[in-house]
Design an enzyme around this catalytic site. Structure first.
Site, short mmCIF file in Angstrom:
data_model
loop_
_atom_site.label_atom_id
_atom_site.label_comp_id
_atom_site.label_asym_id
_atom_site.label_seq_id
_atom_site.Cartn_x
_atom_site.Cartn_y
_atom_site.Cartn_z
CD GLU A 439 -53.92 11.54 27.80
OE1 GLU A 439 -53.07 10.64 27.80
OE2 GLU A 439 -54.54 11.89 28.82
C1 LIG Z 1 -51.20 2.71 20.32
C2 LIG Z 1 -52.01 2.93 21.55
C3 LIG Z 1 -51.39 3.41 22.69
C4 LIG Z 1 -52.13 3.59 23.86
N1 LIG Z 1 -51.48 3.97 25.02
C5 LIG Z 1 -52.17 3.93 26.21
C6 LIG Z 1 -51.49 4.11 27.45
O1 LIG Z 1 -50.28 4.33 27.50
N2 LIG Z 1 -52.22 4.02 28.59
C7 LIG Z 1 -53.55 3.76 28.60
O2 LIG Z 1 -54.13 3.68 29.67
N3 LIG Z 1 -54.22 3.57 27.43
C8 LIG Z 1 -53.57 3.66 26.24
N4 LIG Z 1 -54.23 3.46 25.06
C9 LIG Z 1 -55.66 3.23 25.08
C10 LIG Z 1 -56.46 4.41 24.55
O3 LIG Z 1 -56.40 5.49 25.44
C11 LIG Z 1 -57.88 3.92 24.29
O4 LIG Z 1 -57.81 3.09 23.14
C12 LIG Z 1 -58.86 5.05 24.08
O5 LIG Z 1 -59.09 5.72 25.30
C13 LIG Z 1 -60.21 4.57 23.53
O6 LIG Z 1 -60.69 3.49 24.26
P1 LIG Z 1 -61.17 2.17 23.47
O7 LIG Z 1 -60.07 1.75 22.58
O8 LIG Z 1 -61.65 1.18 24.47
O9 LIG Z 1 -62.36 2.65 22.58
P2 LIG Z 1 -63.91 2.73 23.04
O10 LIG Z 1 -64.00 3.41 24.36
O11 LIG Z 1 -64.52 1.40 22.89
O12 LIG Z 1 -64.49 3.70 21.94
C14 LIG Z 1 -64.88 3.27 20.64
C15 LIG Z 1 -65.60 4.44 19.95
O13 LIG Z 1 -66.79 4.77 20.68
C16 LIG Z 1 -66.77 6.15 21.07
N5 LIG Z 1 -67.35 6.26 22.42
C17 LIG Z 1 -67.07 5.51 23.51
N6 LIG Z 1 -67.78 5.94 24.56
C18 LIG Z 1 -68.53 6.98 24.15
C19 LIG Z 1 -69.45 7.87 24.78
N7 LIG Z 1 -69.76 7.76 26.06
N8 LIG Z 1 -70.01 8.84 24.03
C20 LIG Z 1 -69.69 8.98 22.72
N9 LIG Z 1 -68.83 8.18 22.08
C21 LIG Z 1 -68.24 7.19 22.78
C22 LIG Z 1 -65.30 6.57 21.04
O14 LIG Z 1 -65.16 7.96 20.82
C23 LIG Z 1 -64.76 5.72 19.90
O15 LIG Z 1 -64.97 6.37 18.69
C24 LIG Z 1 -53.52 3.31 23.87
C25 LIG Z 1 -54.14 2.86 22.71
C26 LIG Z 1 -53.40 2.64 21.57
C27 LIG Z 1 -54.10 2.09 20.36
#
Ligand SMILES: Cc1cc2nc3c(=O)[nH]c(=O)nc-3n(C[C@H](O)[C@H](O)[C@H](O)COP(=O)(O)OP(=O)(O)OC[C@H]3O[C@@H](n4cnc5c(N)ncnc54)[C@H](O)[C@@H]3O)c2cc1C
Length: 598
Positions: A439
């Site tokens: 989220e």
């Molecule tokens: C158990 C679980 C349930 C989930 N459920 C859902 C769901 O129901 N629906 C759905 O759509 N998604 C879901 N997600 C996905 C979740 O919302 C994402 O994992 C989350 O938004 C982070 O995206 P990412 O994993 O690609 O991390 P990334 O975006 O790759 O981020 C990696 C790191 O980089 C940082 N970062 C990235 N971009 C920036 C920026 N511009 N500035 C500063 N820092 C940055 C982040 O804060 C993080 O620390 C779920 C994930 C998990 C693990």
């Protein structure tokens, strides 16, 4: 050890935040008596403690086996979900015209806390269904609302929210799932979504997916995203689930915590494209998502409060039973329960104070949302919406950060018994961790606070909030009550730091965005430490006034908690201030991160 919902504590915080303690309810809470609040919370507390909580460890151990595209939920899960939905909990705050009870968000927030303390893996499904209901109710066509809302509100069907793709996590605008117009006015969806919570399961006989996708000629980034409702099963003429749509779960993830919440990879369009129905207008999908973003992020913040509460209860019980060493005064000849040791007491007080502060911040956010929806006039609603927007990233990030910190302290209080799985303390720690990530990661929340929320209404929204905190600090100092110790002084220092850094950031973000963003996370923590400290102090003052000698124990406990928070947590405000203003030498960081000793 299982969970006992702290109904009296929750009721106190709710009534205090909503102004239901001493005066008759008015404004958005006109229909809500203190007795009705107590009755609903009592019933929710009973259900959470007696029905859901006993399933938490079972769910962790069983997980959600995946076979031939189907997910089985753990033993007892289905019965508990159906009993929960039949009791009307899913639609507590949903619109009455669709079968909900139309009760305030703050009451639902208190219940969401209890469902999540009982089991985060259980409660995350309904949390996302409620988000889907909000998006559909605000933006769906009448036909879509009539077909889907009654069963989503009753909980007969569950909903999912589908944003994430392998290349599009925090950067939602990078998503590639395709939507193409079909001749009949529907759309054909093809692509893949990952990490989808409750994307497939056996709890309900239909699942309604809310999917973000991109039309062929759509603008790049978030401006070209549209929202689609994609049912797992199409509806027959009588509204019952019929033929299967072209969407399936391809696999589920094996993960650190919330094992009983299936996290699915979803595939759209094996047979030419899943049929999707547009929600809102083409290319306006992000607007639809923003409708429910505040509520959904608050709900995740409540997960942090919830897991912190459960971990604290468990650690307290263990510390009263486990005997090691003699008390430091040397008087006793027998070994003492570990709660007698000051260092253990400090851990427990930290857990309790952080949990209560996070709860107060989350409930205050829910109250702002209620005023935003139900305020008497447009100006009141607008101001409240801005207050809710300001507090939401703090509620989400601070509460989930402390959720993990408190659960970690819970493991520590248990010693080795916390590290092994038997007691359940380790499960809380594992479960808590996800709430900092989904989220919108907590880093993204901090950026949102600095770049979008501080500038709201030209800085007036944050200024008005800080002025309210100033009122609390002045009231604490005016009491001159020695029981409050250094509370007033520490909160005053914290507030001065917060005021200074806020002003600094409002300018810095325009001149040196990198430097400002480097301090976003410590700024959010400074904000929460100040606001949380003021809220606990305000609760303590109210109890002292209310008690008038009647409930001395309650007043004494609240004063001690507020004092602990001010003297042990808010006291770090000056360090956060310096980290934001002096600690953002990005170039130095780059040099350190790229250098390898040769
Ligand atoms: C158990 C679980 C349930 C989930 N459920 C859902 C769901 O129901 N629906 C759905 O759509 N998604 C879901 N997600 C996905 C979740 O919302 C994402 O994992 C989350 O938004 C982070 O995206 P990412 O994993 O690609 O991390 P990334 O975006 O790759 O981020 C990696 C790191 O980089 C940082 N970062 C990235 N971009 C920036 C920026 N511009 N500035 C500063 N820092 C940055 C982040 O804060 C993080 O620390 C779920 C994930 C998990 C693990």
């Amino acid at each position: 050890m299982t969970y006992r919902a702290p109904v009296a504590e929750i009721a106190f915080t709710l009534k205090h935040a909503a102004g239901l303690t001493s005066t008759p309810a008015d404004g958005p809470y006109g229909e809500l008596s203190a007795d009705l609040v107590d009755a609903i919370l009592d019933e929710a507390g009973r259900f959470a403690s007696d029905v859901i909580a006993p399933l938490n460890q079972v769910g962790d151990r069983y997980g959600t086996p995946f076979k031939d595209g189907k997910v089985s939920t753990p033993p007892g899960w289905k019965q508990a979900y159906h009993a929960w939905a039949a009791a009307g909990w899913n639609g507590l705050a949903s619109p009455t015209e669709w079968g909900g009870q139309g009760l305030p968000q703050v009451l639902n927030a208190a219940c969401i806390e209890m469902w999540n303390s009982a089991s985060m893996a259980f409660a995350i499904g309904p949390v996302l269904t409620i988000a889907a209901i909000d998006a559909l109710a605000a933006h769906g066509s009448d036909a879509l609302k009539q077909a889907y809302l009654p069963k989503l509100v009753s909980g007969e069907w569950m909903g999912t929210m589908q944003l994430t793709e392998p290349q599009a996590g925090s950067d939602v605008g990078a998503l590639r799932t395709k939507a193409e117009r079909a001749a009949d006015g529907t759309y054909r969806i093809t692509g893949q979504k990952i990490f989808i919570t409750y994307g497939e399961h056996d709890l309900t006989d239909n699942i309604i997916h809310f999917v973000l996708a991109r039309l062929p000629e759509a603008p790049a980034g978030t401006k070209g995203i549209s929202l689609f409702l994609v049912p797992k099963f199409f509806l027959n003429a009588d509204g019952s689930p019929g033929a299967r749509n072209d969407v399936r779960a391809h696999s589920i993830e094996h993960k650190l915590g919330i094992h009983a919440s299936p996290t699915c990879t979803m595939v759209y369009g094996d047979q030419g494209g899943a049929v999707g129905f547009l929600v809102g207008e083409e290319n306006q999908g992000m607007r639809c998502m923003f409708t429910m973003m505040n509520e959904a992020r608050l709900a995740i913040g409540l997960q942090g409060v919830a897991i912190a509460e459960r971990a604290t209860q468990q650690a307290l019980a263990y510390a009263r039973e486990r005997r090691q060493g003699r008390a430091a005064d040397g008087a006793a000849t027998q070994s003492a329960p570990i709660i007698a040791h000051p260092d253990v007491k400090r851990m427990l007080m930290t857990m309790r104070a952080l949990t209560k502060a996070a709860r107060a911040i989350c409930y205050a956010t829910a109250v702002a949302l209620d005023h935003a929806h139900r305020g008497a006039d447009e100006a009141t609603r607008q101001r409240a919406a801005e207050r809710a927007s300001l507090l939401t990233p703090i509620a989400k990030a601070f509460s989930t950060d402390i959720g993990t910190e408190v659960a970690s302290l819970g493991v520590q209080v248990h010693g080795g018994m916390g590290y092994v799985e038997e007691t359940g303390a380790a499960q809380h720690y594992r479960d808590a961790r996800i709430a900092q990530i989904y989220e919108g990661t907590n880093g993204i929340q901090a950026i949102d606070l600095v770049t979008r929320k501080l500038p709201l209404a030209g800085g007036k929204t944050v200024a008005a909030y800080l002025a309210e905190l100033r009122g609390v600090v002045d009231a604490v100092n005016a009491t001159n009550d020695p029981a409050l110790g250094w509370t007033g002084i520490r909160l005053n220092e914290a507030l001065i730091s917060l005021e200074r850094v806020t002003q600094w950031l409002l300018t810095e973000i325009k001149q040196n965005a990198d430097g400002a963003l480097a301090g976003a996370t410590p700024y959010l923590r400074l904000f929460a430490a100040t606001a949380g400290g003021c809220m606990l102090a305000d609760e303590a003052l109210a109890t002292m006034r209310l008690a008038g000698g009647a409930n001395v124990a309650d007043a004494t406990a609240r004063v001690a908690t507020a004092r602990f928070f001010a003297e042990n947590v808010a006291v770090h405000a000056g360090a956060f201030e310096r980290a934001v203003i002096e600690g953002g030498n990005i170039r130095g960081w780059d040099a350190a991160l790229t250098h390898e000793a040769s």
